[in-house]
Each structure stands twice: as C-alpha cells, then as structure tokens.
Design an enzyme around this catalytic site. Sequence first.
Site, short mmCIF file in Angstrom:
data_model
loop_
_atom_site.label_atom_id
_atom_site.label_comp_id
_atom_site.label_asym_id
_atom_site.label_seq_id
_atom_site.Cartn_x
_atom_site.Cartn_y
_atom_site.Cartn_z
N ILE A 123 45.67 26.32 33.99
CA ILE A 123 44.21 26.44 33.87
C ILE A 123 43.59 25.80 35.11
O ILE A 123 44.03 24.73 35.56
CB ILE A 123 43.67 25.82 32.56
CG1 ILE A 123 42.18 26.12 32.40
CG2 ILE A 123 43.96 24.32 32.46
CD1 ILE A 123 41.65 26.01 30.98
N PHE A 156 44.50 20.30 42.31
CA PHE A 156 45.18 19.50 41.27
C PHE A 156 45.59 20.38 40.08
O PHE A 156 45.49 19.96 38.93
CB PHE A 156 44.29 18.35 40.76
CG PHE A 156 43.68 17.49 41.83
CD1 PHE A 156 44.37 17.19 43.00
CD2 PHE A 156 42.41 16.96 41.66
CE1 PHE A 156 43.80 16.40 43.99
CE2 PHE A 156 41.83 16.15 42.64
CZ PHE A 156 42.54 15.87 43.81
N GLU A 244 43.31 19.31 24.09
CA GLU A 244 43.88 18.89 25.38
C GLU A 244 43.96 17.38 25.47
O GLU A 244 45.00 16.80 25.85
CB GLU A 244 43.04 19.44 26.54
CG GLU A 244 43.57 19.02 27.90
CD GLU A 244 42.87 19.72 29.07
OE1 GLU A 244 43.13 19.31 30.21
OE2 GLU A 244 42.10 20.67 28.85
N ARG A 270 69.72 -9.43 29.79
CA ARG A 270 69.60 -10.23 31.03
C ARG A 270 69.58 -11.73 30.69
O ARG A 270 68.92 -12.15 29.75
CB ARG A 270 68.31 -9.83 31.73
CG ARG A 270 68.05 -10.54 33.04
CD ARG A 270 68.70 -9.83 34.18
NE ARG A 270 68.33 -10.43 35.44
CZ ARG A 270 69.08 -10.35 36.53
NH1 ARG A 270 70.23 -9.70 36.49
NH2 ARG A 270 68.70 -10.92 37.65
#
Length: 381
Positions: A123, A156, A244, A270
């Site tokens: 789109i 974009f 969306e 860790r």
Amino acid sequence: MAARYLREEHHIFRDAFRKFLEKEAYPYYDEWERRGIIPRSFWAKMGENGFLCPWVDEAYGGLNADFAYSVVINEELEKVGSSLVGIGLHNDIVTPYIASYGTEEQKQKWLPKCVSGELITAIAMTEPGAGSDLANISTTAIKEGDYYIVNGQKTFITNGIHADLIVVACKTDPHAKPPHRGISLLVVERDTPGFTRGRKLEKVGLHAQDTAELFFQDAKVPAHNLLGEEGKGFYYLMEKLQQERLVVAIAAQTAAEVMFSLTKQYVKQRSAFGRRVSEFQTVQFRLAEMATEIALGRTFVDRVIEEHIAGKQIVTEVSMAKWWITEMAKRVAAEAMQLHGGYGYMEEYEIARRYRDIPVSAIYAGTNEMMKTIIARQLDL
C-alpha cells in the site's frame, strides 16, 4: 493463560505453523537479513500451506478463517524476526482493501493469487513530503478516457520491491475542498507503463524487509483498477487503519515477550563475581519491571483483539495499544541490551537485531504522536 478468543483449532493451527517456520524460516532468516530481502519462494510456500490471507472467502481460495488465525500468524512470524512484517501487511492490511471495496471482477482476478502467494501486495500512502498528513498527498491520477494518468512519488513502501499489486492513494480531484475529499485508491499492477521502482532503501533495522521508493511518470492505470468510488479513498483508509494499528501492536507485544525471554535466559547462564547475574537484586528488579509491563500489554492487547473480532469500533483503544505497547517494547529492548552487557552489542546475539528492529513500530501505521492526537480527540477536552 491463553486468550479467550483462541480455541482448540487455533492452537492446533499455531503448532502446524510453528513447525512450518522451524523448517522454512528460522534456518534461513540470518541469510535473508544479510541479503536484504525475503525470497519469493518463501511467500509461495506460505501460500501453498494456507498461511496467506486465511480469512479470504472460500469462493476466492481462502479458508474463511476468523481474525484469531491472523493473530497467530502475526505472532509466530514476529518470533522469527521483525523483517517478516511485510507478510502481515499483505495478509491483514492490503488484501482486505480488495476484499472490502473491490468489484466482483477485481476480487476474482486478484484475491486467489493473493492467497496463493503469486501476487504480493503493498500500500502506497507516504510521500517524501507527506506522511502523517495524508490529506496533503500530491500524487495525482487524472482520468483520460479509459485510463487514469498517475504522476507522483511514494516512499518507505513496505514490500516495495516484490509488490505485484500496489494500492496507491492519489488525488483524482486535486482541487477538492477539503482536500481529503479528492483522494481515491487505485490498484497499480507490476507492469504498468510509466511505473518504476527506485532503490531498496537501507534502514537501521528490518534488513530483510524490502522497503522502496515508487515513481509514477504519466503511468497509465486502467480506469477499472479504481478501488471503490472516486473521492472515497480517505474514508476507506480511515476504516482500515484500526486493523493495521492492531497488527503493529500485536507484533510489538510479541517482540517484547521474545526479548524478555532471551534476556532471562542470558542472565541465568551468565556469571559475575562468583554468582549468576540473575541472582543480583538490581537485575531481578529490572526483570520484574519488564515482566509487569509486558503482562499489562498482553492483557490489554488481548482485550482489544477480542473487541475487534466482535466487530466493535475501537479506534481509541487501538490507538492506545499501538502507542503504549510500541513504546514499552522500545524500553524492553534498551533494558534487554543493557542486561546482555557487551554481548548485547554483538551482531551474533539476537538482542542486537531486536534492538534495531523495534523503534520503527512507533513510527509506521501512524506515529505515536498521531495516536495520542486521536485519543485526545475522544477525551472531550
């Protein structure tokens, strides 16, 4: 606790989709990131297995599935990596425009191929000079006989390189007052004369996602490629933006959950000063804060999904979910990288990629500033 909108068949579907991704996506994802694109062959495999646009009506090759299936697909794709966002865009953002506003002829022509993966969609709203201010786009489409002559530039554009069908927002009446009444949606096909793609844009994150510029120079688009009615484009876009933005919120929530899981695993393995990093109170408190925010986000987004499935108008709630969850995911990314120490800054650790990928979620589908503007309008201030 599983969301109330998920039933047994959704869980079975999730297991099947996850197995598919473990075979077809996880082993190749790093390579896709290096190459800067997801191969079309992966799209085709998604289509073959029924993972593209499952909500489409059976008459057009879909499964007539409910939105909960889309939620499952978007979550599992995000777990692989954020660059797969283009598939969610195709499935739940672009193809619904064709299903909702297309003519019977358009639906028969395009929907089956959207489901099979033969056609990839995009789109095109954003322009170099118009992002959030959609009413002021300058791309024009002037009708001449059986064609619209399109001139302008878009940027974009997600799926911009691969796209075969592009829903383009353009001005069919450049002199309309107010300007948004002049906007229409045209479906531009891959081989349209006068339509060209620019370069694949280099982004901070989402490296495998093909984002591009699009150019229209006297592009000849058949008049029957108009989607819906002339001058209604802005209203169609507003109607579809709820879903969306919800898709963006779902992906950001999932990303936050993945980053938390990676970090928890890391600090438990860790050691520092003779004990595991997870045993330090400062680390425990930071993880406790992250876990709380993530739980709040999940509770809210699940409620919003439920209301969306029920067909409610929840523009305000979706705007809240979109801005808050994407900002929360950004906070989680920063904390997660810090708790990984120097290794968090190394490309071989997934958290580095996640840290790069998440910020754009606060920008696309309407910036978070726009989300707050929408919410403020509803507050009776």
